[in-house]
Scaffold this active site. Structure first.
Site, PDB file in Angstrom:
ATOM      1  N   HIS A  94      53.997  49.871 -96.783  1.00  5.73           N
ATOM      2  CA  HIS A  94      54.938  49.122 -97.777  1.00  5.73           C
ATOM      3  C   HIS A  94      55.103  49.720 -99.034  1.00  5.73           C
ATOM      4  O   HIS A  94      56.146  49.510 -99.672  1.00  5.73           O
ATOM      5  CB  HIS A  94      54.146  47.803 -97.833  1.00  5.73           C
ATOM      6  CG  HIS A  94      54.098  46.948 -96.628  1.00  5.73           C
ATOM      7  ND1 HIS A  94      53.611  45.711 -96.544  1.00  5.73           N
ATOM      8  CD2 HIS A  94      54.544  47.258 -95.388  1.00  5.73           C
ATOM      9  CE1 HIS A  94      53.816  45.236 -95.282  1.00  5.73           C
ATOM     10  NE2 HIS A  94      54.022  46.147 -94.531  1.00  5.73           N
TER      11      HIS A  94
ATOM     12  N   ASP B 239      49.387  35.213 -82.387  1.00  7.76           N
ATOM     13  CA  ASP B 239      48.889  36.481 -81.346  1.00  7.76           C
ATOM     14  C   ASP B 239      47.575  35.866 -80.502  1.00  7.76           C
ATOM     15  O   ASP B 239      47.596  36.471 -79.402  1.00  7.76           O
ATOM     16  CB  ASP B 239      48.089  37.709 -82.102  1.00  7.76           C
ATOM     17  CG  ASP B 239      49.005  38.067 -83.513  1.00  7.76           C
ATOM     18  OD1 ASP B 239      50.228  38.021 -83.079  1.00  7.76           O
ATOM     19  OD2 ASP B 239      48.510  38.572 -84.406  1.00  7.76           O
TER      20      ASP B 239
ATOM     21  N   MET C 148      39.334  38.806 -90.427  1.00  9.64           N
ATOM     22  CA  MET C 148      40.711  38.347 -91.245  1.00  9.64           C
ATOM     23  C   MET C 148      41.534  37.664 -90.172  1.00  9.64           C
ATOM     24  O   MET C 148      41.616  38.045 -89.004  1.00  9.64           O
ATOM     25  CB  MET C 148      41.520  39.579 -91.773  1.00  9.64           C
ATOM     26  CG  MET C 148      42.798  39.195 -92.488  1.00  9.64           C
ATOM     27  SD  MET C 148      44.099  39.363 -91.415  1.00  9.64           S
ATOM     28  CE  MET C 148      44.729  41.009 -91.753  1.00  9.64           C
TER      29      MET C 148
ATOM     30  N   GLU D 184      50.014  39.999 -99.266  1.00  9.61           N
ATOM     31  CA  GLU D 184      50.414  41.538 -99.105  1.00  9.61           C
ATOM     32  C   GLU D 184      51.875  41.704 -99.375  1.00  9.61           C
ATOM     33  O   GLU D 184      52.482  41.030 -98.568  1.00  9.61           O
ATOM     34  CB  GLU D 184      50.374  41.591 -97.669  1.00  9.61           C
ATOM     35  CG  GLU D 184      50.790  43.046 -96.780  1.00  9.61           C
ATOM     36  CD  GLU D 184      50.574  43.072 -95.322  1.00  9.61           C
ATOM     37  OE1 GLU D 184      49.631  42.249 -94.948  1.00  9.61           O
ATOM     38  OE2 GLU D 184      51.269  43.535 -94.546  1.00  9.61           O
TER      39      GLU D 184
ATOM     40  N   ASP E 247      60.533  50.801 -90.988  1.00 11.99           N
ATOM     41  CA  ASP E 247      59.166  50.303 -91.162  1.00 11.99           C
ATOM     42  C   ASP E 247      58.506  51.154 -89.941  1.00 11.99           C
ATOM     43  O   ASP E 247      58.402  50.523 -88.783  1.00 11.99           O
ATOM     44  CB  ASP E 247      59.320  48.778 -91.127  1.00 11.99           C
ATOM     45  CG  ASP E 247      57.868  48.379 -91.219  1.00 11.99           C
ATOM     46  OD1 ASP E 247      56.618  49.209 -91.460  1.00 11.99           O
ATOM     47  OD2 ASP E 247      57.376  47.186 -91.163  1.00 11.99           O
TER      48      ASP E 247
ATOM     49  N   GLU F 104      49.429  47.574 -98.508  1.00 13.56           N
ATOM     50  CA  GLU F 104      49.478  48.233 -97.266  1.00 13.56           C
ATOM     51  C   GLU F 104      50.185  49.641 -97.690  1.00 13.56           C
ATOM     52  O   GLU F 104      51.125  49.639 -98.304  1.00 13.56           O
ATOM     53  CB  GLU F 104      50.456  47.501 -96.266  1.00 13.56           C
ATOM     54  CG  GLU F 104      51.003  48.284 -95.247  1.00 13.56           C
ATOM     55  CD  GLU F 104      51.345  47.856 -94.169  1.00 13.56           C
ATOM     56  OE1 GLU F 104      50.922  46.590 -93.670  1.00 13.56           O
ATOM     57  OE2 GLU F 104      52.591  48.051 -93.449  1.00 13.56           O
TER      58      GLU F 104
ATOM     59  N   ASP G 207      46.642  48.605 -89.982  1.00 12.88           N
ATOM     60  CA  ASP G 207      47.984  47.814 -89.649  1.00 12.88           C
ATOM     61  C   ASP G 207      48.857  48.911 -89.121  1.00 12.88           C
ATOM     62  O   ASP G 207      49.956  48.964 -89.653  1.00 12.88           O
ATOM     63  CB  ASP G 207      48.466  46.893 -90.559  1.00 12.88           C
ATOM     64  CG  ASP G 207      49.562  45.906 -90.316  1.00 12.88           C
ATOM     65  OD1 ASP G 207      49.866  45.779 -88.932  1.00 12.88           O
ATOM     66  OD2 ASP G 207      50.069  45.296 -91.057  1.00 12.88           O
TER      67      ASP G 207
ATOM     68  N   HIS H  28      47.335  37.019 -86.080  1.00 13.23           N
ATOM     69  CA  HIS H  28      48.166  35.926 -86.525  1.00 13.23           C
ATOM     70  C   HIS H  28      47.844  34.669 -85.381  1.00 13.23           C
ATOM     71  O   HIS H  28      47.447  34.879 -84.371  1.00 13.23           O
ATOM     72  CB  HIS H  28      49.417  36.141 -86.497  1.00 13.23           C
ATOM     73  CG  HIS H  28      49.985  37.203 -86.970  1.00 13.23           C
ATOM     74  ND1 HIS H  28      50.052  38.550 -86.677  1.00 13.23           N
ATOM     75  CD2 HIS H  28      50.535  37.115 -88.249  1.00 13.23           C
ATOM     76  CE1 HIS H  28      50.549  39.341 -87.364  1.00 13.23           C
ATOM     77  NE2 HIS H  28      50.828  38.971 -88.633  1.00 13.23           N
TER      78      HIS H  28
ATOM     79  N   ASP I  64      45.730  47.428 -95.716  1.00  6.43           N
ATOM     80  CA  ASP I  64      46.421  47.852 -94.473  1.00  6.43           C
ATOM     81  C   ASP I  64      46.813  49.172 -94.423  1.00  6.43           C
ATOM     82  O   ASP I  64      47.485  49.756 -95.116  1.00  6.43           O
ATOM     83  CB  ASP I  64      47.617  46.994 -94.162  1.00  6.43           C
ATOM     84  CG  ASP I  64      47.533  45.531 -93.783  1.00  6.43           C
ATOM     85  OD1 ASP I  64      46.160  45.263 -93.602  1.00  6.43           O
ATOM     86  OD2 ASP I  64      48.263  44.997 -93.578  1.00  6.43           O
TER      87      ASP I  64
ATOM     88  N   LYS J   2      55.476  43.484 -99.613  1.00 10.67           N
ATOM     89  CA  LYS J   2      56.440  44.356 -98.850  1.00 10.67           C
ATOM     90  C   LYS J   2      57.808  44.322 -99.812  1.00 10.67           C
ATOM     91  O   LYS J   2      58.136  43.357 -99.739  1.00 10.67           O
ATOM     92  CB  LYS J   2      56.556  44.191 -97.549  1.00 10.67           C
ATOM     93  CG  LYS J   2      57.105  45.091 -96.546  1.00 10.67           C
ATOM     94  CD  LYS J   2      57.226  44.746 -95.005  1.00 10.67           C
ATOM     95  CE  LYS J   2      57.637  45.856 -93.991  1.00 10.67           C
ATOM     96  NZ  LYS J   2      57.705  45.407 -92.561  1.00 10.67           N
TER      97      LYS J   2
HETATM   98  C1  GCO Z   1      54.602  44.035 -91.233  1.00 11.81           C
HETATM   99  C2  GCO Z   1      53.487  43.601 -92.007  1.00 11.81           C
HETATM  100  C3  GCO Z   1      52.388  42.685 -91.095  1.00 11.81           C
HETATM  101  C4  GCO Z   1      51.314  41.946 -91.819  1.00 11.81           C
HETATM  102  C5  GCO Z   1      50.728  41.019 -90.776  1.00 11.81           C
HETATM  103  C6  GCO Z   1      49.349  40.539 -91.458  1.00 11.81           C
HETATM  104  O1  GCO Z   1      55.188  44.945 -91.996  1.00 11.81           O
HETATM  105  O2  GCO Z   1      55.080  43.432 -90.417  1.00 11.81           O
HETATM  106  O3  GCO Z   1      52.516  44.613 -92.409  1.00 11.81           O
HETATM  107  O4  GCO Z   1      51.837  43.531 -90.029  1.00 11.81           O
HETATM  108  O5  GCO Z   1      50.481  42.635 -92.248  1.00 11.81           O
HETATM  109  O6  GCO Z   1      51.616  39.957 -90.633  1.00 11.81           O
HETATM  110  O7  GCO Z   1      49.792  39.422 -92.330  1.00 11.81           O
HETATM  111 MN    MN Z   2      50.556  44.591 -92.902  1.00  7.90          MN
HETATM  112 MN    MN Z   3      53.688  46.627 -92.449  1.00  8.68          MN
END
Ligand code: GCO
Ligand code: MN
Ligand code: MN
Length: 389
Positions: A222, A59, A90, A183, A257, A219, A289, A56, A247, A185
């Site tokens: 997720h 980061d 990425m 992505e 999570d 992911e 991830d 990110h 992911d 979630k």
């Molecule tokens: C989470 C997400 C993040 C994203 C990340 C990249 O559950 O916090 O999976 O880890 O993948 O922000 O976009």
């Molecule tokens: Mn993720």
């Molecule tokens: Mn995640």
């Protein structure tokens, strides 16, 4: 037992600065490990056989860094990439952490925050592209609601769409070689996050101005948080030509999570994921991830990263063994056997076909007697994974 190859760049394994660099913070306690610099994290990954490192914007460059600090951090980071040979496949924007985004970024009801989110994303895209990123992920963790009392749901979707259209326009304008991967979630950090599943994202992509630029980053955790089957989500994404990124991690359904090491919780589901990715010939990054347990020290974090990759490679061998196993293949052939008498009815619609099919006499009772040997097949999978086959 076939030898498991050591992870190497050809396997396209990647990690995030935020994952291996996670100092072990959770909602109930502070860090248990020292905070490492981005260059240090790259060096930590350097010896493990990983191929890529993702980040990110914040980061890499703290949100309040001065221009001089940014320059120094970037120079250190680039040097570490050169030393280790790691690449940046990425990048993404942190639109979750800062208090400004407490009610979302692109869907925030405050137009100043929406505009700031776009500005932050444009800058983060520039940063990602400058170090070679080809995929840009959008995870809208704060785009959602804790109560729908104050939410204009249709307005939120429109704003989400406007933001992605704007950023697609930006990337085209700049002639960047960059694709977006959305992505999904279902929840956490919001009670309900918009577009909660891969399928929901897929439908949304078709409403964008440039759907060809936008794909998915499903992911594991997720989907599993919502009690869904992630391999089914991957299949739908692949079928639509939208599996741009993945992911990988692990998660027990119904828990917080967890972001566990790949294969740590549900090895059988991890096997089906790897088997699917390898069989279809997915060539994108295999991004973990995942986070080491909070109990880990730095040595154990390395073991965690190695474990993600090693489990993937073990399961890849197992998928190959599945393909070569005569008993398994025999059962699959039995399950999928073709009936020649049904050939005239296959394929698309034709009036003559429909007419013939309407007239055909089926033996319904016989069809109802047909069994499928899934118990035998599944037990063979279990034995394969348990190493006794
Ligand atoms: C989470 C997400 C993040 C994203 C990340 C990249 O559950 O916090 O999976 O880890 O993948 O922000 O976009
Ligand atoms: Mn993720
Ligand atoms: Mn995640």
């Amino acid at each position: 037992m076939p030898r498991v190859p050591a992870p190497s760049p050809e396997h396209r394994f990647s990690f995030g600065l935020w994952t291996v660099g996670n100092p072990g913070r959770d909602p109930f306690g502070g860090p248990t490990r020292p905070v490492r610099s981005p260059a240090d994290i790259v060096r930590l990954l350097g010896g493990t056989g990983a191929w890529g490192v993702n980040f990110h914007d914040n980061d890499l460059v703290p949100i309040d860094a001065t221009a001089a600090e940014e320059k120094r951090i970037l120079a250190d980071f680039r040097r570490a990439l050169r030393e280790t040979g790691l690449v940046v496949p990425m990048a993404t924007t942190n639109l979750a952490f800062d208090p400004a985004f407490r009610d979302g970024a692109f869907t925030n009801p405050d137009s100043r925050i929406r505009a700031y989110a776009l500005q932050k994303s444009m800058r983060a895209i520039d940063l990602g592209v400058s170090v070679g990123a080809k995929i840009y992920v959008f995870w809208g963790g704060r785009e959602g609601s804790d109560t729908d009392a104050g939410k204009d749901l249709l307005g939120a979707l429109k704003r989400y769409r406007d933001a992605l259209n704007f950023l697609c326009g930006y990337v085209r304008d700049r002639k960047y070689d960059l694709k977006f991967a959305l992505e999904a979630k279902p929840n956490e950090p919001r009670a309900d996050i918009y577009l909660p599943t891969t399928g929901a994202m897929l439908a949304f992509i078709q409403t964008l101005d440039h759907p060809e630029m936008v794909g998915l980053n499903p992911e594991v955790a997720h989907e599993q948080m919502a009690g869904l089957n992630v391999t089914h989500a991957l299949a739908q994404a692949w079928d639509a030509g939208k599996l741009f990124h993945v992911d990988l991690n692990d998660q027990a359904p119904g828990r917080y999570d967890q972001d566990f090491r790949f294969g740590a919780h549900n090895l059988k589901s991890a096997f089906f994921i790897v088997k699917f990715l390898e069989e279809v010939g997915y060539e994108g990054p295999r991004h973990f991830d995942a986070h080491a347990y909070r109990t880990s020290d730095e040595g154990d974090v390395k073991a965690f990263a190695r474990g993600c990759m090693r489990t993937y490679l073990i399961l890849k061998e197992k998928a190959e063994a599945f393909r070569k196993d005569r008993e398994i293949q025999g059962l699959l052939a039995e399950i999928g056997a073709e009936f020649r008498s049904m050939r005239p009815f296959q394929g698309g619609y034709a009036p003559a076909k429909a007419k013939a099919l309407r007239r055909h006499a089926f033996d319904r009772a016989a069809l109802g007697r047909r069994g499928f040997p899934y118990e035998r097949l599944d037990q063979l999978v279990v034995e394969l994974l348990a190493g006794v086959r």
